[in-house]
Design a protein around this motif. Structure first.
Motif, short mmCIF file in Angstrom:
data_model
loop_
_atom_site.label_atom_id
_atom_site.label_comp_id
_atom_site.label_asym_id
_atom_site.label_seq_id
_atom_site.Cartn_x
_atom_site.Cartn_y
_atom_site.Cartn_z
N THR A 62 -7.65 -4.45 2.05
CA THR A 62 -7.31 -4.71 3.44
C THR A 62 -6.33 -3.69 3.97
O THR A 62 -5.36 -3.33 3.31
CB THR A 62 -6.67 -6.12 3.58
N TYR A 63 -6.59 -3.20 5.18
CA TYR A 63 -5.60 -2.44 5.92
C TYR A 63 -4.53 -3.41 6.40
O TYR A 63 -4.83 -4.35 7.16
CB TYR A 63 -6.23 -1.73 7.11
N TYR A 64 -3.30 -3.20 5.97
CA TYR A 64 -2.19 -4.05 6.41
C TYR A 64 -1.32 -3.35 7.45
O TYR A 64 -0.31 -3.89 7.89
CB TYR A 64 -1.35 -4.52 5.22
N THR B 70 -2.78 2.47 9.11
CA THR B 70 -3.16 3.55 8.22
C THR B 70 -3.04 3.24 6.74
O THR B 70 -3.35 4.10 5.91
CB THR B 70 -2.32 4.81 8.51
N GLN B 71 -2.59 2.05 6.37
CA GLN B 71 -2.34 1.74 4.98
C GLN B 71 -3.21 0.57 4.53
O GLN B 71 -3.37 -0.41 5.26
CB GLN B 71 -0.86 1.39 4.75
N TRP B 72 -3.73 0.66 3.31
CA TRP B 72 -4.51 -0.42 2.74
C TRP B 72 -4.11 -0.64 1.30
O TRP B 72 -3.54 0.22 0.65
CB TRP B 72 -6.02 -0.15 2.85
#
Length: 120
Positions: A99-101, A104-106
């Motif tokens: 999941t992207y949280y 730009t980050q997963w």
């Protein structure tokens, strides 16, 4: 932080069916994939089934044809429908979501697990 909560585990006779649910909540920007893994006593965690963003499924050979993974994107929920259960399916089943949280980050997130016990 993304939280995953599984439900639906229990004790079931061999040959019967059981369905698991997992709902994701928290800082969900976009779910890349969701899946189910399991860990039997004395065994390493193994993939059961995954469903990616392109709706492609991947099943372990041991469950293909018996288990079905599905996803409700609107509810951030993934299901595992297990048919013709066997004693060797006994394990703790864990929900996973890549999941992207942030924009730009997963990362991979895991639920707490739900016990499935198949009586022989």
């Amino acid at each position: 932080q993304v939280q995953l909560v599984e439900s639906g585990g229990g004790l079931v006779p061999a040959g019967e069916s059981l369905s698991l649910s997992c709902i994701a909540s928290g800082n969900i920007f976009r779910i890349i994939s969701m899946g189910w893994y399991r860990q039997a006593p004395g065994k390493q965690r193994e993939l059961v089934a995954t469903l990616n963003s392109g709706h492609a499924t991947n099943y372990a050979d041991s469950v293909r044809g018996r288990f079905t993974i599905s996803r409700d994107n609107a509810k951030n929920t993934v299901y595992l429908h297990m048919n013709n259960l066997k004693p060797e399916d006994t394990a703790v089943y864990y929900c996973n979501s890549r999941t992207y949280y942030s924009p730009t980050q997963w990362d991979d997130f895991w639920g707490q697990g739900t016990q499935v016990t198949v009586a022989s």
